[in-house]
Scaffold this motif. Structure first.
Motif, short mmCIF file in Angstrom:
data_model
loop_
_atom_site.label_atom_id
_atom_site.label_comp_id
_atom_site.label_asym_id
_atom_site.label_seq_id
_atom_site.Cartn_x
_atom_site.Cartn_y
_atom_site.Cartn_z
N UNK A 287 0.84 -1.20 0.00
CA UNK A 287 0.00 0.00 0.00
C UNK A 287 0.88 1.25 0.00
N UNK A 288 0.50 2.21 -0.81
CA UNK A 288 1.34 3.40 -0.96
C UNK A 288 1.29 4.27 0.29
N UNK A 289 2.45 4.60 0.84
CA UNK A 289 2.52 5.50 1.97
C UNK A 289 2.86 6.89 1.46
N UNK A 290 1.97 7.83 1.66
CA UNK A 290 2.17 9.18 1.16
C UNK A 290 2.43 10.20 2.22
N UNK A 291 1.96 9.93 3.46
CA UNK A 291 2.10 10.87 4.58
C UNK A 291 2.67 10.10 5.75
N UNK A 292 3.70 10.65 6.39
CA UNK A 292 4.30 10.00 7.56
C UNK A 292 4.39 11.03 8.69
N UNK A 293 3.97 10.61 9.88
CA UNK A 293 3.96 11.49 11.05
C UNK A 293 4.93 10.98 12.11
N UNK A 294 5.56 11.89 12.86
CA UNK A 294 6.50 11.49 13.90
C UNK A 294 5.82 11.29 15.26
N UNK A 295 6.59 10.82 16.20
CA UNK A 295 6.17 10.78 17.61
C UNK A 295 6.29 12.20 18.15
N UNK A 296 5.20 12.75 18.64
CA UNK A 296 5.17 14.15 19.05
C UNK A 296 5.13 14.27 20.57
N UNK A 297 5.98 15.13 21.11
CA UNK A 297 6.03 15.32 22.55
C UNK A 297 5.81 16.78 22.91
N UNK A 298 5.36 17.00 24.14
CA UNK A 298 5.25 18.34 24.69
C UNK A 298 6.63 18.83 25.11
N UNK A 299 6.77 20.13 25.42
CA UNK A 299 8.09 20.63 25.85
C UNK A 299 8.66 19.92 27.06
N UNK A 300 7.80 19.35 27.90
CA UNK A 300 8.31 18.63 29.08
C UNK A 300 8.65 17.18 28.77
N UNK A 301 8.52 16.77 27.51
CA UNK A 301 8.87 15.42 27.11
C UNK A 301 7.73 14.43 27.14
#
Length: 306
Positions: A116-130
């Motif tokens: 399946x074609x992957x067109x969008x990839x998102x990262x692991x997102x953290x707040x400023x405190x981690x």
């Protein structure tokens, strides 16, 4: 190495833009940072001056007015040569990349070329405190809106697939496909960008990323999540600003109605309104603003031009 461009949309972002730009060289380890475009929505706080003096090959694109996030992305992408790129990383100016954060995202595009074609990839997102900042979403449905109205979005997100917002930390520990992700940090395949076309500028702010991910899925492109890539996002304005909260709610109702028709849209509207009404009765100012915007057509038009 893969060639990646970065597009950052700014609007009075002087207090955060410098940190974002400073994080790009380390974040781009393992890829070639081909271009950096700052698309500015008529900032009056010196945002463009910060971009001009950055120690990077930054190109500033002036929109001349506050045209919105989608318009900024479109203007930034229009300034790029997509044929010479593998991917475009769309970023909020209040994001900070951890070292080597882009390469794992680009690798996801290559890994799935035969499936399946992957067109969008998102990262692991953290707040400023981690701490974890939930950024993954399931598809919006009437049933999920009803569950969130009764028990709240955070709780619903931890109970299997009952909620649209994914809040269980276990879901963030492994890669996977999701219906859509927050637009603060999205790596876009250059090939997909050419096929899907521009972002919908009728959404001034909020739901433009939902619309884009769902339109990409309509064409066979999936949205993927990769926890090996980490990014810090300050964010949070929609949780405290009544006007932004109202815009967020109005836009998601508009988008659902547009994609699912009048009858299903009316059911979704009722479910969302019920949830916001419950929170308004509990004293939340942002929910009161959302209820007002949903119930008053003149207010909806003011919040978001049709």
């Amino acid at each position: 190495m893969p060639r990646v461009a970065v597009v950052i949309v700014t609007y009075n972002s002087a207090d955060v833009l410098e940190g974002c730009l400073a994080s790009l060289p380390a974040g781009a380890e393992g890829v070639e940072l081909a271009d950096v475009v700052v698309a500015d929505n008529a900032s009056k706080d010196g945002s463009t001056a910060i971009a001009d003096r950055a120690d990077l090959p930054v190109k500033v694109v002036q929109l001349g007015r506050n045209a919105g996030y989608a318009a900024g992305i479109n203007a930034g992408i229009a300034a790029l040569d997509l044929d010479g790129l593998d991917a475009v990383y769309v970023l909020n100016p209040d994001c900070r990349l951890r070292p080597g954060a882009i390469a794992p995202l680009v690798a996801c595009l290559a890994e799935h070329r035969t499936g399946p074609r992957t067109g969008i990839v998102a990262p692991y997102m953290v707040n400023p405190d981690g701490s974890l900042q939930p950024s993954l979403r399931r598809a919006p449905t009437v049933a999920r809106a009803l569950v969130e109205a009764v028990i709240g979005g955070d709780r619903a997100g931890r109970l299997g697939a009952l909620g649209e917002l994914v809040t269980d930390p276990r879901d963030y520990a492994r890669p996977g496909a999701f219906a859509w992700v927050t637009g603060a940090a999205m790596l876009l395949s250059a090939r997909m960008v050419r096929e899907v076309g521009p972002w919908d500028e009728s959404f001034l702010l909020y739901s433009e990323e939902t619309d884009y991910c769902l339109r990409a899925a309509d064409l066979g492109w999936r949205t993927w999540y990769e926890p090996a890539s980490v990014i810090e996002h300050i964010g949070g304005d929609s949780g405290v600003n009544p006007m932004l909260a109202a815009m967020l709610v109005v836009n998601k109702v508009r988008l659902y109605r547009r994609r699912n028709g009048v009858v299903a849209g009316a059911a979704y509207f009722a479910a969302v309104l019920a949830g916001e009404a419950v929170r308004a009765l509990a004293g939340r100012r942002t929910a009161r603003a959302a209820v007002t915007a949903l119930l008053r057509p003149s207010r909806r038009t003011k919040v978001l031009p049709q």
